[in-house]
Structure formats: C-alpha cells, structure tokens
Design a protein around this motif. Structure first.
Motif, PDB file in Angstrom:
ATOM      1  N   ALA A 234       0.850  -1.194   0.000  1.00 43.44           N
ATOM      2  CA  ALA A 234       0.000   0.000   0.000  1.00 43.44           C
ATOM      3  C   ALA A 234       0.884   1.242   0.000  1.00 43.44           C
ATOM      4  N   PRO A 235       0.523   2.281  -0.755  1.00 42.88           N
ATOM      5  CA  PRO A 235       1.371   3.486  -0.844  1.00 42.88           C
ATOM      6  C   PRO A 235       1.258   4.369   0.399  1.00 42.88           C
ATOM      7  N   THR A 236       1.824   3.894   1.496  1.00 43.02           N
ATOM      8  CA  THR A 236       1.756   4.597   2.772  1.00 43.02           C
ATOM      9  C   THR A 236       3.156   4.964   3.245  1.00 43.02           C
TER      10      THR A 236
ATOM     11  N   VAL B 178       4.980  10.642  -6.862  1.00 42.27           N
ATOM     12  CA  VAL B 178       6.392  11.001  -6.773  1.00 42.27           C
ATOM     13  C   VAL B 178       6.709  12.166  -7.699  1.00 42.27           C
ATOM     14  N   THR B 179       7.421  13.154  -7.183  1.00 41.26           N
ATOM     15  CA  THR B 179       7.919  14.280  -7.965  1.00 41.26           C
ATOM     16  C   THR B 179       9.440  14.203  -8.012  1.00 41.26           C
TER      17      THR B 179
ATOM     18  N   ASN C 130       4.710  12.543  -2.156  1.00 39.07           N
ATOM     19  CA  ASN C 130       3.568  13.218  -1.553  1.00 39.07           C
ATOM     20  C   ASN C 130       2.699  12.197  -0.830  1.00 39.07           C
ATOM     21  N   LEU C 131       2.516  12.415   0.479  1.00 40.29           N
ATOM     22  CA  LEU C 131       1.735  11.512   1.308  1.00 40.29           C
ATOM     23  C   LEU C 131       0.731  12.315   2.142  1.00 40.29           C
TER      24      LEU C 131
ATOM     25  N   GLY D 228       2.286  14.539   4.611  1.00 35.26           N
ATOM     26  CA  GLY D 228       3.098  15.646   4.125  1.00 35.26           C
ATOM     27  C   GLY D 228       4.010  15.187   3.000  1.00 35.26           C
ATOM     28  N   THR D 229       5.003  16.013   2.677  1.00 38.51           N
ATOM     29  CA  THR D 229       5.953  15.675   1.613  1.00 38.51           C
ATOM     30  C   THR D 229       7.232  15.125   2.234  1.00 38.51           C
ATOM     31  N   TYR D 230       7.751  14.068   1.626  1.00 38.06           N
ATOM     32  CA  TYR D 230       8.920  13.381   2.153  1.00 38.06           C
ATOM     33  C   TYR D 230       9.983  13.252   1.072  1.00 38.06           C
ATOM     34  N   LEU D 231      11.247  13.421   1.467  1.00 41.28           N
ATOM     35  CA  LEU D 231      12.361  13.181   0.568  1.00 41.28           C
ATOM     36  C   LEU D 231      12.740  11.713   0.642  1.00 41.28           C
ATOM     37  N   ALA D 232      12.903  11.085  -0.532  1.00 41.57           N
ATOM     38  CA  ALA D 232      13.437   9.726  -0.620  1.00 41.57           C
ATOM     39  C   ALA D 232      14.656   9.770  -1.525  1.00 41.57           C
TER      40      ALA D 232
END
Length: 284
Positions: free
Chosen positions: A22-24, A90-91, A117-118, A121-125
């Motif tokens: 799941a996209p979590t 994903v951006t 984008n979740l 909030g927004t997270y860096l990977a």
C-alpha cells in the motif's frame, strides 16, 4: 522489456522486501531501508567508460537482473519506477552537493532526489547518495531532527533551498541542498552524460562503492581505501592490496560481481589516474 514496464515483483525480490504494498509512509520506510541495504551505490561502469543508461528497461536489467549497483541517477530512477508501480505520488527533484564544502558553495544540480507526496506531508526519498544516502524517508520540513536507521538528519534553510545535514559524532555536516522545483527526465540525462563523460569527473578515475552496514555503520570503498564508519564518527580503515582482495571485497561486502577483464581494466585505470591519498570529500 519495454521502457515503460516495471517488474514490481522482481524489484521487491531483489531488495528482499515482503511487507505491505500500500502506498503509505510505513511502506515507504520499509522500501527505502530495504533498497538501500540490498543495492550498493557504485559507479564502476563509468570507470569502465560505459555511460549508464537511465531507461527503466536498462536499469532493471543491470540492477535487478545482473544484480549490480548504480549511482544516483540509476538508483533513484529505479526506485522511482518501483514507487510509481505501487501507486505512490512522486515528484522528481535535483540537489546541489555540498558535502565537504561551505553551505552556500555555488554548486550545479548534479544529484537526483525524489519528493513523495503523502497524507502526512511531503517526504524526501533518496537511495543514491553513496555513503550518506538517508536510510529512511525524511519529512521535508526545516529545523526538525529526524532519526534514521543510521544517522540523525535534518534540513535547514538556505535561501529557497533546503540543506540536508547529517549528525556525524557531535557535529552537523552538510550533504546537499534540495532545489524544490520539479524536474524532467531530460535534465537527468544531461547531468548523467556530463558526470559520466567529463574528463575531470571523479567517477572516471576512481573505484567507488558504498552501502549502509549493520549497527548504524557506513561502508565505503574509494580505490584501495576501505572505510567502515560508525555512528560516533569513528572509522576503521583498511588498504586493499592485490586483485583478489579487491574481488573479495566487491563481491562479499558490496555484492558486486565483475568479470576478470572488467576488474583488471578498472584497477589499471585507478593505478594510472586515480586519487591515491585521502578520498574525494564527497565520499569521505
């Protein structure tokens, strides 16, 4: 395989991930940790005068099928393909590397990172920054210390950019400045070509590999210099000797298998053109 197809099962098998798809945020944490641990950072194709290809089919053949590693564009392009196959939003972004430099050093945008984008909030990977790639997704907010399976990290503001810092021992060190503007893949192709082709690129002269280790360690190979750095900032160093020693370290420590001809060519190039003292500051 067509360029736009992604073999999700093969990727998850390669990185040893068997959790939720799941996209979590929880899934993202597991994927960053698993991918970082399984697929080593390495730029040996550049050292062998083979510019890396960034289409998904080539990336899957190399890093999944042939079980090789890759450097930032390869790693994060593959990771982006995996995330999108699972339904993540994903951006694509770029960053200016300032490892070992002043925080405001005028640097080009030669590093690829991902913004996810979740609902939280927004997270860096980022699974492609060698010895200091974050081993957990990082909330893109300033002045908040965030733990990872390895270092504590944070972002601080630098104009319109966010500088990623890592706490090494009792000091904060700059890693890169994230430029918060979406990028297109053609921009990565340009950077990849420059990085792989410019005669002064450190990747064309030096044997470089890295991966996160157990107990919050980081393992880095820069030519003959093998480092194991602990979370305290202390490091164990060993100098490699003959060809068989390089082969053992590449295979057993980094999971990189080269042909005899590839390894000989790489070591000959390092002997002729490589750095023979301390490693480049980006890989220290």
């Amino acid at each position: 395989m067509p360029d736009d197809l992604f073999d999700q099962d093969a990727w998850l098998g390669r990185i040893g991930y068997s959790g939720s798809r799941a996209p979590t945020l929880t899934t993202l944490r597991g994927l960053v940790d698993a991918h970082s641990s399984a697929i080593s950072y390495e730029s040996i194709d550049v050292l062998l005068d083979r510019a890396p290809k960034l289409d998904l089919a080539s990336l899957q053949r190399k890093m999944i099928g042939s079980r090789r590693g890759g450097y930032c564009f390869e790693q994060n392009m593959l990771f982006r393909g995996g995330l999108r196959s699972l339904g993540f939003d994903v951006t694509s972004l770029q960053a200016r590397v300032v490892r070992g430099l002043a925080i405001d050093a005028p640097r080009p945008m030669f590093h690829m990172v991902l913004l996810v984008n979740l609902p939280e909030g927004t997270y860096l990977a980022d699974v492609g920054f060698g010895n200091l790639a974050p081993t957990a997704p990082l909330h893109l907010v300033a002045d908040v210390e965030q733990d990872t399976p390895h270092e504590v990290m944070r972002f601080i503001r630098m104009g319109d950019e966010l500088t990623l810092q890592s706490r090494l021992g009792n000091r904060w060190e700059h890693i890169y400045r994230v430029v918060l503007l979406p990028r297109v893949d053609a921009e990565y192709e340009i950077c990849n070509w420059f990085t792989a082709s410019h005669p002064d690129s450190p990747y064309r002269s030096n044997l470089i590999a890295a991966r996160p280790g157990l107990n919050r360690t980081r393992i880095t190979l820069f030519n003959a210099r093998l480092n194991v750095r602990h979370a305290t900032g202390e490091a164990e160093r060993r100098m490699l000797g003959d060809k068989s020693e390089y082969r053992d370290v590449l295979t057993e420590t980094f999971g990189i298998v080269l042909s005899d001809e590839e390894l000989s060519t790489a070591l000959n190039t390092v002997a002729q053109k490589g750095v023979h003292g301390a490693p480049h500051p980006f890989f220290a």
